[in-house]
Write a protein that holds these residues in place. Sequence first.
Motif, PDB file in Angstrom:
ATOM      1  N   GLY A 297       8.429   2.084  -9.111  1.00 58.19           N
ATOM      2  CA  GLY A 297       9.127   3.237  -9.694  1.00 58.19           C
ATOM      3  C   GLY A 297      10.142   2.823 -10.731  1.00 58.19           C
ATOM      4  N   TRP A 298      10.891   1.750 -10.433  1.00 59.69           N
ATOM      5  CA  TRP A 298      11.858   1.252 -11.414  1.00 59.69           C
ATOM      6  C   TRP A 298      11.153   0.740 -12.670  1.00 59.69           C
ATOM      7  CZ3 TRP A 298      16.665   2.453 -11.606  1.00 59.69           C
ATOM      8  CH2 TRP A 298      17.380   2.735 -10.448  1.00 59.69           C
TER       9      TRP A 298
ATOM     10  N   ARG B  79       1.773  -0.003   3.428  1.00 57.20           N
ATOM     11  CA  ARG B  79       2.186  -0.428   2.084  1.00 57.20           C
ATOM     12  C   ARG B  79       3.626  -0.916   2.128  1.00 57.20           C
ATOM     13  NH1 ARG B  79       3.008   5.318  -1.139  1.00 57.20           N
ATOM     14  NH2 ARG B  79       4.678   6.135   0.198  1.00 57.20           N
ATOM     15  N   ASP B  80       3.951  -1.765   1.164  1.00 58.29           N
ATOM     16  CA  ASP B  80       5.309  -2.315   1.060  1.00 58.29           C
ATOM     17  C   ASP B  80       6.205  -1.288   0.373  1.00 58.29           C
ATOM     18  OD1 ASP B  80       7.581  -3.755   0.804  1.00 58.29           O
ATOM     19  OD2 ASP B  80       6.675  -5.493  -0.175  1.00 58.29           O
ATOM     20  N   MET B  81       7.156  -0.724   1.115  1.00 59.24           N
ATOM     21  CA  MET B  81       8.030   0.296   0.551  1.00 59.24           C
ATOM     22  C   MET B  81       8.864  -0.247  -0.595  1.00 59.24           C
ATOM     23  SD  MET B  81       7.087   2.857   2.230  1.00 59.24           S
ATOM     24  CE  MET B  81       8.285   4.012   1.598  1.00 59.24           C
ATOM     25  N   HIS B  82       9.268  -1.519  -0.468  1.00 64.15           N
ATOM     26  CA  HIS B  82      10.039  -2.118  -1.558  1.00 64.15           C
ATOM     27  C   HIS B  82       9.199  -2.237  -2.823  1.00 64.15           C
ATOM     28  CE1 HIS B  82      13.448  -2.978   1.024  1.00 64.15           C
ATOM     29  NE2 HIS B  82      12.610  -3.502   1.942  1.00 64.15           N
ATOM     30  N   HIS B  83       7.901  -2.524  -2.602  1.00 63.24           N
ATOM     31  CA  HIS B  83       7.014  -2.623  -3.762  1.00 63.24           C
ATOM     32  C   HIS B  83       6.914  -1.282  -4.487  1.00 63.24           C
ATOM     33  CE1 HIS B  83       3.641  -3.856  -6.247  1.00 63.24           C
ATOM     34  NE2 HIS B  83       2.993  -2.770  -5.850  1.00 63.24           N
ATOM     35  N   GLY B  84       6.879  -0.182  -3.711  1.00 58.26           N
ATOM     36  CA  GLY B  84       6.817   1.141  -4.335  1.00 58.26           C
ATOM     37  C   GLY B  84       8.072   1.447  -5.129  1.00 58.26           C
ATOM     38  N   LYS B  85       9.228   1.073  -4.593  1.00 53.14           N
ATOM     39  CA  LYS B  85      10.473   1.291  -5.327  1.00 53.14           C
ATOM     40  C   LYS B  85      10.506   0.475  -6.609  1.00 53.14           C
ATOM     41  CE  LYS B  85      13.271   2.454  -1.260  1.00 53.14           C
ATOM     42  NZ  LYS B  85      14.432   2.066  -0.439  1.00 53.14           N
ATOM     43  N   GLU B  86      10.043  -0.787  -6.489  1.00 50.29           N
ATOM     44  CA  GLU B  86      10.007  -1.631  -7.690  1.00 50.29           C
ATOM     45  C   GLU B  86       9.074  -1.047  -8.738  1.00 50.29           C
ATOM     46  OE1 GLU B  86       8.902  -5.447  -6.322  1.00 50.29           O
ATOM     47  OE2 GLU B  86      10.823  -5.880  -5.350  1.00 50.29           O
TER      48      GLU B  86
ATOM     49  N   ALA C 237      10.135   3.754 -14.661  1.00 49.57           N
ATOM     50  CA  ALA C 237      11.319   4.358 -15.283  1.00 49.57           C
ATOM     51  C   ALA C 237      11.782   3.520 -16.466  1.00 49.57           C
ATOM     52  CB  ALA C 237      12.438   4.488 -14.252  1.00 49.57           C
ATOM     53  N   GLY C 238      11.731   2.194 -16.299  1.00 44.97           N
ATOM     54  CA  GLY C 238      12.094   1.323 -17.418  1.00 44.97           C
ATOM     55  C   GLY C 238      11.153   1.485 -18.598  1.00 44.97           C
ATOM     56  N   MET C 239       9.850   1.619 -18.296  1.00 45.57           N
ATOM     57  CA  MET C 239       8.878   1.837 -19.380  1.00 45.57           C
ATOM     58  C   MET C 239       9.149   3.152 -20.098  1.00 45.57           C
ATOM     59  SD  MET C 239       5.351   0.560 -17.573  1.00 45.57           S
ATOM     60  CE  MET C 239       4.387   1.202 -18.938  1.00 45.57           C
ATOM     61  N   ALA C 240       9.450   4.212 -19.318  1.00 43.62           N
ATOM     62  CA  ALA C 240       9.737   5.512 -19.939  1.00 43.62           C
ATOM     63  C   ALA C 240      10.991   5.436 -20.807  1.00 43.62           C
ATOM     64  CB  ALA C 240       9.892   6.576 -18.858  1.00 43.62           C
ATOM     65  N   ALA C 241      12.030   4.751 -20.298  1.00 43.43           N
ATOM     66  CA  ALA C 241      13.260   4.624 -21.086  1.00 43.43           C
ATOM     67  C   ALA C 241      13.012   3.818 -22.357  1.00 43.43           C
ATOM     68  CB  ALA C 241      14.349   3.961 -20.238  1.00 43.43           C
ATOM     69  N   THR C 242      12.232   2.746 -22.228  1.00 39.85           N
ATOM     70  CA  THR C 242      11.924   1.933 -23.406  1.00 39.85           C
ATOM     71  C   THR C 242      11.135   2.729 -24.439  1.00 39.85           C
ATOM     72  OG1 THR C 242      11.863  -0.056 -22.028  1.00 39.85           O
ATOM     73  CG2 THR C 242      10.828  -0.189 -24.195  1.00 39.85           C
ATOM     74  N   LEU C 243      10.158   3.508 -23.943  1.00 45.96           N
ATOM     75  CA  LEU C 243       9.378   4.339 -24.860  1.00 45.96           C
ATOM     76  C   LEU C 243      10.267   5.374 -25.550  1.00 45.96           C
ATOM     77  CD1 LEU C 243       6.614   5.123 -25.985  1.00 45.96           C
ATOM     78  CD2 LEU C 243       6.312   6.636 -24.020  1.00 45.96           C
TER      79      LEU C 243
END
Length: 441
Positions: A149-150, A140-147, A153-159
């Motif tokens: 996650g971000w 798997r693309d590790m960068h894709h996993g980090k993205e 996190a952005g969805m949770a902050a927006t909610l």
Amino acid sequence: MTLRHAKRLFHSVFTRLLIVTLIAGMAITFTVIVGFIAIRVHSKGALERNLLLYVEYLTDDLGIPPDEGRAREIARRTGMTISYAHGDQSWQTGPPPRYFNPNRAWVRQRVPGIWVGSSKGHHFVRIFHGGGELTFIAPRDMHHGKEAGWILAGMAATLALILGGAYWVTRQALGPLRKLKAGVDQAGKGKLDHRIPRSGSSEFCDLADAFNAMAERLDHLLHSKEQLLLDVSHELRSPITRLKVQLEFLKDSEMRESLGSDLAEIEAMITSILESARMRHAAAVLNLESVDMGQLVRSLAAGFAEIEPGVAVGELADVSAVVDPEKIRTVLRNLLENALKHTPEDGTAVSISMAAAPDRIDIVVADKGEGIPASELPHLFEPFYRPDRSRSRKTGGYGLGLSLCKAIVDAHGGTIDLASTPGEGTTVTVSLPRSADSQQS
């Protein structure tokens, strides 16, 4: 938080709206998550189909038997891990991805001789080729996993921002309701001059206007009623004085004595009405000072020592409170007089006790007298209300004592409650704040 406050908080409109907002937010989040999962499952199937198609090209490129050198070149360019197992010719282009465990992977067979699966986000294809087992592992693309996650996190902050905004908007929208409740509480305490400021939407403004108009009309009606009573009482003094003068010329002594008694009763009633009105107006003007409440109660009870069945002083807390001592004496004196008046002389002594809390004191006056029916209790603090209308005014009074007590206690910011059971007695509890700050709040 007490159980009463918890129930009150749960049943409030604001709490219910907040709960609805939270449920709506959770439902939206759940829907978004389910949608993401559905998209991921669908894209996973497409990924596997594309991976299988790609592996077919790679298998043809590696030849039979698979060329290890060619495999290492493909692994270097694609990031895959390629392994081949066939007796002594087994080889592997590199270590498998971290956390990859083929023994615990999710595996399914696409066609005979081909297995497709995934472990910890790493996809792999295992096929029989050249007499051995050829495995391709696509990490798997590790960068894709980090993205991802971000993004989450952005969805949770927006909610959280959405819910916080909904909380603030709801609280602001329901602010006028809290002001309306405060106005109702003030009106319930008899402060009909309190007005609710106009704020919020047009519906809340209309509600505030209706409440203010109602309070103004009630204040005017009560003031007019009280003023009429005072005027009539005052004007009756002159004809009563003339009647008393004329009565002296009456020759029949028995009739003169009877009429004189009636006139004295009428005059006493008028005096009581005028004095009560004067004291009710003065009740709002308090001369506050720090008073030893235990000493006040003891000195007051001592004044009833010669009245049967007497006053028994119970447990008294040694505390002080900021009160108007003369007005509090008036309250307690009226309560003790009422209790003694309706307790037989050979009955149980009237008791008075006091308990203290951090912010208030509770003074309890209890008797074992005749008691009062439950239907009469809500009206006892109304002026001129007398539970037993058959009693003579000589023993029953004019129904002004408890009304005056309530006016004085309200002016102190306290409460007065009465509980009674016919045939068992009556208990009156006076709660007073211990400090002047509590009275002002």
